[in-house]
Design an enzyme around this catalytic site. Structure first.
Site, PDB file in Angstrom:
ATOM      1  N   GLY A  49     -19.251  10.218 -18.401  1.00 33.68           N
ATOM      2  CA  GLY A  49     -19.484   8.960 -19.105  1.00 33.68           C
ATOM      3  C   GLY A  49     -18.279   8.034 -19.041  1.00 33.68           C
ATOM      4  O   GLY A  49     -18.428   6.806 -19.098  1.00 33.68           O
ATOM      5  N   GLU A  62     -21.082  16.145 -14.857  1.00 31.32           N
ATOM      6  CA  GLU A  62     -22.330  16.374 -15.590  1.00 31.32           C
ATOM      7  C   GLU A  62     -23.144  17.531 -15.040  1.00 31.32           C
ATOM      8  O   GLU A  62     -23.711  18.327 -15.790  1.00 31.32           O
ATOM      9  CB  GLU A  62     -23.203  15.109 -15.573  1.00 31.32           C
ATOM     10  CG  GLU A  62     -22.729  13.997 -16.484  1.00 31.32           C
ATOM     11  CD  GLU A  62     -21.725  13.069 -15.828  1.00 31.32           C
ATOM     12  OE1 GLU A  62     -21.139  13.444 -14.788  1.00 31.32           O
ATOM     13  OE2 GLU A  62     -21.502  11.967 -16.364  1.00 31.32           O
ATOM     14  N   GLU A 115     -18.522   6.269 -15.896  1.00 32.16           N
ATOM     15  CA  GLU A 115     -19.664   5.340 -15.976  1.00 32.16           C
ATOM     16  C   GLU A 115     -19.276   4.058 -16.718  1.00 32.16           C
ATOM     17  O   GLU A 115     -19.677   2.962 -16.327  1.00 32.16           O
ATOM     18  CB  GLU A 115     -20.848   6.032 -16.653  1.00 32.16           C
ATOM     19  CG  GLU A 115     -21.397   7.150 -15.772  1.00 32.16           C
ATOM     20  CD  GLU A 115     -22.540   7.898 -16.415  1.00 32.16           C
ATOM     21  OE1 GLU A 115     -22.292   8.546 -17.450  1.00 32.16           O
ATOM     22  OE2 GLU A 115     -23.668   7.831 -15.898  1.00 32.16           O
ATOM     23  N   ALA A 147     -18.686  11.886 -22.073  1.00 35.68           N
ATOM     24  CA  ALA A 147     -19.436  11.833 -23.332  1.00 35.68           C
ATOM     25  C   ALA A 147     -18.871  12.908 -24.255  1.00 35.68           C
ATOM     26  O   ALA A 147     -18.210  13.844 -23.791  1.00 35.68           O
ATOM     27  CB  ALA A 147     -20.900  12.116 -23.041  1.00 35.68           C
TER      28      ALA A 147
END
Ligand code: CAA
Length: 729
Positions: free
Chosen positions: A138, A161, A141, A99
């Site tokens: 992310g 994370e 993911e 992210a």
């Protein structure tokens, strides 16, 4: 069956409205297909294959623009009847590295990453991802939401994370266990560890590992999906075996090892929910993710992430570092040997100088032991160790052997006269352009530089013990240090995999100057009523690895005693002086090495030294002090306020470039709890007005020590923060 996903054979029947040109850019910020810049998504149609290139340099972070671009691409490709298979790949150096961390703490902007992942997984046409460089957080993911994953050699995957105080919030805690099982998913998610392509394949996170250019691999893999050679499936349709033993084990280990951290425990809760249907598990993950986002630990850990990178931004960044291959190290004690080890581990050639052959051999033995440790930790093979020792390390008792060195680092006894003499000799011997560095931890680098005819080549390189392990390197810039010498210090730091921070000249530079205030404050608290153990416990419960008295015992109380004696004549008469440490030293209790200091070191570990406690009580009586009771909060408030007060003056004096540089020094060199983000981040969390109030209050008892720094007073008035000052600088 080609063009379908796993057992789910529904075909996309949506109508085709707008044909794609063969290669076009998707400016997803506007969520429109135009050829404007910056092209965050590049789409190509090759027959039945759509290639979705991600183009968000430097690390393809999943920013709002990239997220919106991906959703837009999926929507439009779903409607394009000509497209049968979609391949997502990263342009540039990496797949999505996570992210966009810069967006954290700001109002969320649609589409969210979970929505992007769900949209991809729900596609009726097969979507595969080709992963190269890094697929982290992310990024991983997104990959898990695609219907097949092809890794390119050299790939690193992981869920970092937890190191940022959050958990994988875009389906990672639900989809990873479906592929790897709960045990492996728990290990990856709660530790944040990064693994390579082969291990990812073993765990089932990727389906295939190949070599090649990402775009070529994307095209080939898409063909393989069409031919049925590369199977596809929706991760979310898989089920997870409930591994209660793994869940219990992870929860217990974390409770023991990381009791102060918030997010690792939430990671376990989230993975536990993966036995539920995907939608329910995702909802649970979301709830836990938002709790982590709200946690102050998230802000602290993200500050630490940026601190590590911000420190490289120095005024000398444009200067070209000098070439360094051959390094001379003077002094084979713990520090010199540690520095030599760090250099050897980075492929440099080292000549280690000592006063006599025996001392030089002792230095060599210490280096050998350090390298053994590196072999044990898997950082080095025994073959590499042997090669380093026979071909890259030499010892000497003659500084003439430094004639060809590119850099010489002095790590001799901390005494100005000794250092001056060393630099006079180096000046005579070293070649033109060699960098002459001192590893002093307190002394005036200008004075040392003035001893040479080339002060522009002199710089402080302050390592932290053990130097081959500790991450911090203070690069101390004297008045005449040349820009390319500063740049060389930073380049060396990078090569040694250290975090280099620029510091100015003063007694103790950034770190030790603040440390001396920290230690003084701990002694004041001890005199006023708190025991060394109470103070140490308060600080370890706050998150420090060790409290100040335990550290003092470890470092050896005699060293600080010698320095107090040296400075006695210049000590200000108004300064409060605590004689307890002197009295402990007079008994010969020099700390851990003597088996006794503030603590007694027995077979069962340290316990408070009753005789030291008697000395403390005696000194309080002599000074007429009635001991007060301090809570843990009182102790940490006083100590943190003192650290911040000194740090603010370090900034005002221009010793540190920015507040965030001080955070980096304390996080990477002084065991400051990472989740608290560093002293200046902590100052912002407390607030300048409250800090000023505290200092004014403490000053009622000791106005010499407690003074409100001007910068704090200004910040209390205008509501600004140290973070604002880091951004401005
Ligand atoms: N967001 C924003 N910026 C990032 C970033 C990210 N995720 N990762 C790296 N950057 C920036 C860095 O700050 C740096 O910027 P500057 O040049 O302005 O300083 C630049 O990208 C290059 O980074 P590095 O200097 O670190 O480059 P590198 O090649 O040494 O390392 C890397 C590359 C391995 C990807 C490393 O940057 C890294 O580990 N990044 C963090 C990855 C991460 O933690 N991802 C998870 C994010 S959280 C998440 O994804 C949560 C979620 O599920 C919602």
């Amino acid at each position: 069956m080609p063009g379908t996903i796993g057992a789910d054979n529904r075909t996309d029947t949506s109508s085709f409205e707008m044909p794609f040109p063969r290669h076009m850019h998707l400016d997803s910020a506007k969520a429109n297909m135009t050829e404007t810049s910056p092209p965050v998504i590049a789409l190509e149609i090759e027959g039945p294959v759509a290639l979705v290139g991600l183009n968000n340099p430097p690390v393809n972070a999943a920013s709002q623009a990239l997220r919106a671009g991906l959703v837009k691409a999926m929507d439009q490709l779903a409607d394009n009847d000509a497209v049968e298979v979609i391949a997502i790949y990263g342009m540039g150096r990496t797949f999505i590295a996570g992210a966009d961390i810069r967006e954290f703490g700001k109002p969320p902007q649609a589409p969210s990453l979970p929505d992007v992942c769900n949209r991809i997984e729900a596609m009726q046409k097969p979507v595969l991802s080709v992963l190269h460089g890094n697929a982290l957080g992310g990024g991983l993911e997104v990959a898990l939401a695609t219907h097949a994953r092809v890794a390119i050699d050299g790939l690193t995957v992981g869920f970092p994370e937890v190191t940022l105080g959050i958990l994988p919030g875009a389906g990672g805690t639900q989809r990873a266990p479906r592929l790897t099982g709960m045990k492996t998913a728990l290990d990856l998610i709660t530790t944040g560890k990064r693994i390579g392509a082969k291990e990812a394949l073993t765990h089932g996170l990727v389906d295939k590992v190949v070599a090649g250019d990402p775009r070529d691999v994307a095209l080939e893999s898409a063909q393989a999906v069409l031919s049925g050679e590369l199977p596809t499936r929706r991760t979310g349709t898989l089920t997870v075996d409930n591994d209660t033993a793994a869940l219990k084990d992870a929860a217990e280990t974390l409770r023991k090892k990381q009791p102060l951290l918030f997010s690792p425990h939430k990671c376990v809760e989230a993975v536990a929910a993966s036995v539920k249907p995907l939608e329910e598990g995702l909802a649970e993950e979301r709830r836990l993710f938002l709790e982590c986002m709200e946690s102050p630990q998230r802000a602290g850990l993200i500050n630490a992430f940026f601190a590590e990178r911000a420190v490289a931004k120095i005024p000398e960044a444009g200067a070209r570092p000098r070439t360094v291959n051959a390094v001379g190290v003077i002094g084979g004690g713990t520090m010199g040997s540690g520095i030599a080890t760090a250099c050897l581990l980075s492929g440099l050639t080292v000549t280690l100088a000592e006063q006599n052959t025996e001392a030089a051999e002792r230095g060599r033995t210490t280096i050998e032991t350090n390298l053994d440790g590196a072999v044990k930790r898997g950082k080095l093979t025994s073959g590499q160790r042997a090669e380093i020792l026979s071909n890259h390390l030499s010892t000497t008792t003659d500084y003439q052997d430094f004639a060809e060195a590119d850099l010489v680092i002095e790590a001799v006894f901390e005494d100005m006269n000794v250092k001056r003499q060393v630099f006079r000799q180096l000046d005579d011997i070293c070649k033109e352009g060699a960098v002459l560095a001192t590893n002093t931890s307190y002394l005036d680098v200008n004075e040392i530089a003035a001893e040479t005819r080339r002060p522009e080549d002199v710089v402080g390189l302050h390592f932290f013990s053990p130097a081959h392990v500790m991450k911090l390197l203070e690069v101390v810039v004297a008045d005449k240090t040349a820009a390319d010498v500063v740049a060389t210090g930073f380049a060396l730091g990078k090569r040694l995999k250290k975090i280099a921070v620029r510091a100015g000249v003063c007694d103790g530079f950034i770190g030790n100057r603040i440390l001396s205030t920290y230690k003084k404050t701990a002694e004041y608290l001890m005199m006023d009523g708190a025991s060394p153990q109470e103070i140490d416990t308060a600080l370890t419960n706050y998150g420090f690895a060790m409290g100040p008295f335990m550290v003092a015992d470890l470092a050896g109380l005699d060293i600080a005693w010698a320095s107090r004696k040296r400075l006695a004549a210049t000590r200000a008469p108004e300064e409060r002086y605590i004689p307890i440490a002197d009295r402990i030293c007079e008994q010969g209790w020099f700390g851990r090495k003597a088996g006794r200091g503030y603590y007694v070191y027995g077979a069962d570990g340290p316990s408070p030294n009753p005789e030291a406690l008697a000395i403390i009580a005696d000194e309080r009586t002599k000074a007429g002090i009635a001991p007060r009771v301090f809570s843990e909060d009182d102790i940490t408030s006083v100590i943190m306020t003192a650290i911040i007060m000194e740090a603010a003056t370090v900034l005002e004096d221009g010793i540190a470039l920015r507040p965030i540089d001080i955070d980096a020094v304390y996080l990477f060199g002084y065991g400051f709890p990472r989740f608290r983000g560093g002293p200046m981040h902590t100052a912002d969390a407390i607030g300048a007005a409250e800090l000023v109030r505290r200092i004014e209050n403490y000053a009622k008892a000791d106005s010499y020590f407690w003074k409100v720094p001007q910068s704090l007073a200004e910040m209390a008035r205008d509501g600004s923060t140290f973070a604002d000052r880091s951004k401005e600088a």
